[in-house]
Design a protein around this motif. Structure first.
Motif, PDB file in Angstrom:
ATOM      1  N   GLY A 176       0.691  -1.179   0.023  1.00 47.41           N
ATOM      2  CA  GLY A 176      -0.006  -0.148  -0.066  1.00 47.41           C
ATOM      3  C   GLY A 176       0.923   1.210  -0.169  1.00 47.41           C
ATOM      4  N   PRO A 177       0.024   2.469  -0.087  1.00 47.75           N
ATOM      5  CA  PRO A 177       0.698   3.634  -0.148  1.00 47.75           C
ATOM      6  C   PRO A 177       1.810   4.001   0.855  1.00 47.75           C
ATOM      7  CG  PRO A 177      -1.377   4.074   0.431  1.00 47.75           C
ATOM      8  CD  PRO A 177      -1.281   2.705  -0.017  1.00 47.75           C
ATOM      9  N   PHE A 178       1.650   3.570   2.080  1.00 52.07           N
ATOM     10  CA  PHE A 178       2.625   3.862   3.427  1.00 52.07           C
ATOM     11  C   PHE A 178       3.529   2.797   3.666  1.00 52.07           C
ATOM     12  CE2 PHE A 178      -1.307   6.414   3.921  1.00 52.07           C
ATOM     13  CZ  PHE A 178      -0.779   7.693   4.189  1.00 52.07           C
ATOM     14  N   ALA A 179       3.697   1.948   2.666  1.00 51.39           N
ATOM     15  CA  ALA A 179       4.677   0.943   2.892  1.00 51.39           C
ATOM     16  C   ALA A 179       5.918   1.417   2.488  1.00 51.39           C
ATOM     17  CB  ALA A 179       4.499  -0.443   1.996  1.00 51.39           C
ATOM     18  N   TRP A 180       7.204   1.151   2.534  1.00 49.36           N
ATOM     19  CA  TRP A 180       8.411   1.801   2.095  1.00 49.36           C
ATOM     20  C   TRP A 180       9.028   1.904   0.897  1.00 49.36           C
ATOM     21  CZ3 TRP A 180      11.202  -2.995   4.929  1.00 49.36           C
ATOM     22  CH2 TRP A 180      11.638  -3.866   3.913  1.00 49.36           C
ATOM     23  N   ASN A 181       7.862   1.289  -0.077  1.00 52.39           N
ATOM     24  CA  ASN A 181       8.290   1.623  -1.485  1.00 52.39           C
ATOM     25  C   ASN A 181       6.678   2.188  -1.953  1.00 52.39           C
ATOM     26  OD1 ASN A 181       6.389  -0.565  -1.589  1.00 52.39           O
ATOM     27  ND2 ASN A 181       7.119  -1.464  -3.090  1.00 52.39           N
ATOM     28  N   GLY A 182       5.924   2.719  -0.973  1.00 50.43           N
ATOM     29  CA  GLY A 182       4.587   3.327  -1.275  1.00 50.43           C
ATOM     30  C   GLY A 182       4.919   4.589  -1.829  1.00 50.43           C
ATOM     31  N   ALA A 183       3.618   5.037  -2.486  1.00 47.27           N
ATOM     32  CA  ALA A 183       3.588   6.311  -3.280  1.00 47.27           C
ATOM     33  C   ALA A 183       3.853   7.579  -2.165  1.00 47.27           C
ATOM     34  CB  ALA A 183       2.368   6.432  -3.852  1.00 47.27           C
ATOM     35  N   LEU A 184       3.124   7.197  -0.913  1.00 51.39           N
ATOM     36  CA  LEU A 184       3.118   8.487  -0.025  1.00 51.39           C
ATOM     37  C   LEU A 184       4.149   8.361   1.105  1.00 51.39           C
ATOM     38  CD1 LEU A 184      -0.675   8.577   0.416  1.00 51.39           C
ATOM     39  CD2 LEU A 184       0.920   9.568  -1.259  1.00 51.39           C
ATOM     40  N   ALA A 185       4.654   7.136   1.436  1.00 50.28           N
ATOM     41  CA  ALA A 185       5.673   7.018   2.365  1.00 50.28           C
ATOM     42  C   ALA A 185       7.324   7.175   1.761  1.00 50.28           C
ATOM     43  CB  ALA A 185       5.585   5.881   3.098  1.00 50.28           C
ATOM     44  N   PHE A 186       7.222   6.531   0.134  1.00 55.40           N
ATOM     45  CA  PHE A 186       8.505   6.709  -0.123  1.00 55.40           C
ATOM     46  C   PHE A 186       8.726   7.961  -1.142  1.00 55.40           C
ATOM     47  CE2 PHE A 186      11.569   5.255  -3.544  1.00 55.40           C
ATOM     48  CZ  PHE A 186      12.654   5.335  -2.802  1.00 55.40           C
ATOM     49  N   TRP A 187       7.930   7.713  -2.340  1.00 49.46           N
ATOM     50  CA  TRP A 187       7.836   8.771  -3.510  1.00 49.46           C
ATOM     51  C   TRP A 187       7.821   9.871  -3.029  1.00 49.46           C
ATOM     52  CZ3 TRP A 187      10.617   7.086  -7.323  1.00 49.46           C
ATOM     53  CH2 TRP A 187      10.733   5.731  -7.599  1.00 49.46           C
ATOM     54  N   LEU A 188       6.584  10.495  -2.339  1.00 49.63           N
ATOM     55  CA  LEU A 188       6.384  11.687  -2.101  1.00 49.63           C
ATOM     56  C   LEU A 188       7.593  12.393  -1.138  1.00 49.63           C
ATOM     57  CD1 LEU A 188       4.134  13.934  -2.193  1.00 49.63           C
ATOM     58  CD2 LEU A 188       3.492  13.146   0.259  1.00 49.63           C
ATOM     59  N   PRO A 189       8.055  11.675   0.082  1.00 51.92           N
ATOM     60  CA  PRO A 189       9.083  12.034   0.730  1.00 51.92           C
ATOM     61  C   PRO A 189      10.487  12.125  -0.264  1.00 51.92           C
ATOM     62  CG  PRO A 189       8.167  10.671   2.032  1.00 51.92           C
ATOM     63  CD  PRO A 189       7.329  10.548   0.699  1.00 51.92           C
ATOM     64  N   ALA A 190      10.637  11.125  -0.925  1.00 52.91           N
ATOM     65  CA  ALA A 190      11.702  11.447  -1.863  1.00 52.91           C
ATOM     66  C   ALA A 190      11.847  12.447  -2.696  1.00 52.91           C
ATOM     67  CB  ALA A 190      11.914  10.012  -2.898  1.00 52.91           C
ATOM     68  N   VAL A 191      10.606  13.093  -3.355  1.00 52.01           N
ATOM     69  CA  VAL A 191      10.679  14.032  -4.247  1.00 52.01           C
ATOM     70  C   VAL A 191      10.608  15.149  -3.434  1.00 52.01           C
ATOM     71  CG1 VAL A 191       8.890  15.416  -5.774  1.00 52.01           C
ATOM     72  CG2 VAL A 191       9.185  12.976  -6.047  1.00 52.01           C
ATOM     73  N   VAL A 192       9.957  15.420  -2.344  1.00 49.25           N
ATOM     74  CA  VAL A 192      10.083  16.636  -1.489  1.00 49.25           C
ATOM     75  C   VAL A 192      11.465  16.640  -1.022  1.00 49.25           C
ATOM     76  CG1 VAL A 192       9.458  17.290   0.679  1.00 49.25           C
ATOM     77  CG2 VAL A 192       7.636  16.429  -0.685  1.00 49.25           C
ATOM     78  N   PHE A 193      12.102  15.668  -0.674  1.00 46.01           N
ATOM     79  CA  PHE A 193      13.297  15.804  -0.129  1.00 46.01           C
ATOM     80  C   PHE A 193      14.499  16.395  -1.111  1.00 46.01           C
ATOM     81  CE2 PHE A 193      17.903  14.067   0.366  1.00 46.01           C
ATOM     82  CZ  PHE A 193      17.959  14.499   1.513  1.00 46.01           C
TER      83      PHE A 193
END
Lengths: 199, 231
Positions: free
Chosen positions: B191-208
């Motif tokens: 799901g989105p909050f797993a460590w490869n998920g859209a919201l727990a990984f991709w979003l923080p990665a882009v924001v970072f």
């Protein structure tokens, strides 16, 4: 926080002639950034929901719409209080302090209702990993609740800048910026309420 | 000339970011991360099949971890300049990044350990791999505190022309809040909050990535303007 940026703005009135941006420009970096991210949240949810439409519908039926509606009303009223408080500060009306206090109390009401809502869910055996809908439910409302708490912190600071006579001791930018953020919190809740509880 | 050193330190951040990305993406091939619900045998096979790439990538990741510190030091110097002699935010920043960015080094170390002995059991390799990924995503917690501290310090600047622009302060607050979903990865495997998920990984990665680039540009701007001189 914004005292200095608006130190020149002693009249507490938006400068005439120039178009007035509420708060200060920088606040909007945060607001638009947050809006973009919540848009990403909502799209992720919409895609996930299409994948498991039946499961989402059944789970959504388990949510307490009345509490959701109550919270919507609390936040809307709170937002209205802040808007009135901003206008009162502009007119040097001492009721601004009371209105800000009212907004804080209504916001606290939201937090309390949320607490009871979560407890009822947990008591019914519905937790974070019950199914994919409840991941979204807990995480989205949780992140929103964090925004509510930050907003309450900002409003508490705004409240502390009134003196006993109800005069505002900081620049208008502070209460405007706080108000803009509080409206954002309200707006996000309305979308969340519609998406999770109603649709 | 002190501004020369400051510039070098700032550019070190760009170098560290590049090394980290090259290490984790084309070399170790861990970007995006392996799925948390991937089977143990599959994970082990992945490490055995890509041993050299992972070991070399890990060296770059660990080097990057060390090179982030001159960059973070340059931020600390600017915060110190903003705060003056009484500088709690600066000290809090220094302490929180000291352990928040060390996790990158440990992530590289655990990738190395996981790939080092292909003869080890699948479970052992999988456990080491899990630790490596947690070390990558979990530091959302110190990163949140770091960004909030930076934001508050920048917004507390009382100068007519602030050392760093005020909107950069707000951007730091925004970054902090958005990195937070990374701290729940331990609860989910899909799901989105797993460590490869859209919201727990991709979003923080882009924001970072956005935060990182904006900070470099804002810092170089401040240095060029001579914001550190005088007083």
């Amino acid at each position: 926080m914004n005292d200095t940026a608006h130190a020149a703005d002693t009249t507490n009135k938006p400068s005439a002639g120039k178009r007035h941006v509420p708060g200060e420009e920088g606040v909007w970096v945060f607001i638009f950034g947050d809006l973009i991210v919540f848009a990403a949240f909502f799209v992720t949810y919409a895609v996930g929901r299409l994948d498991e439409l039946d499961l989402f519908r059944e789970s959504q039926a388990l949510l307490d719409r009345q509490l959701g509606l109550l919270n919507t009303l609390l936040l809307l009223t709170s937002s209205w209080c802040v808007a009135q408080a901003v206008s009162a500060v502009r007119h040097k009306d001492p009721r601004a302090r009371l209105l800000t206090g009212g907004a804080i109390l209504l916001g606290l009401g939201f937090v309390i209702v949320k607490f009871f809502e979560y407890s009822a869910k947990v008591e019914a055996g519905i937790t974070l990993n019950t199914n994919s809908f409840f991941i979204y439910y807990y995480m989205f409302t949780g992140i929103h609740l964090l925004h509510v708490l930050i907003g309450l912190g900002v409003l508490a600071y705004v409240f502390s800048r009134f003196n006993r006579a109800g005069q505002f001791q900081s620049g208008i930018g502070l209460i405007e910026g706080g108000g803009v953020f509080w409206h954002l919190v309200d707006l996000l809740w309305i979308v969340l309420f519609a998406l999770l509880y109603l649709v | 000339m002190k501004s020369g050193t400051m510039k070098v330190c700032t550019y070190m951040g760009a170098l560290a970011g590049t090394l980290l990305f090259v290490g984790i993406w084309p070399l170790a091939n861990m970007f995006p991360p392996l799925a948390p619900d991937m089977g143990t045998a599959e994970v082990a096979a992945y490490y055995r099949g890509n041993q050299t790439g992972i070991l070399v990538g890990a060296i770059l990741i660990m080097t990057a971890s060390a090179l982030f510190f001159p960059f973070l030091a340059a931020i600390a110097v600017l915060l110190k300049k903003i705060e003056g002699p009484v500088s709690p935010m600066t000290y809090a920043f220094i302490m929180v990044v000291a352990y928040g960015f060390v996790t990158v080094f440990f992530a590289g170390l655990f990738f190395t350990a996981a790939a080092y002995r292909p003869s080890f059991s699948d479970e052992t390799i999988h456990s080491l791999s899990d630790i490596a990924f947690f070390l990558f995503v979990m530091p959302a917690v110190p990163a949140f505190v770091q960004n909030v501290i930076t934001g508050i310090a920048i917004l507390g600047d009382k100068r007519a022309e602030p050392i760093l622009p005020r909107w950069v302060g707000y951007m730091n607050l925004w970054t902090g809040v958005l990195l937070l979903p990374g701290c729940v990865v331990g609860l989910f495997k899909v799901g989105p909050f797993a460590w490869n998920g859209a919201l727990a990984f991709w979003l923080p990665a882009v924001v970072f990535a956005i935060w990182f680039n904006v900070m470099i540009v804002a810092m170089l701007g401040a240095i060029k303007r001579g914001a550190l001189a005088g007083e």
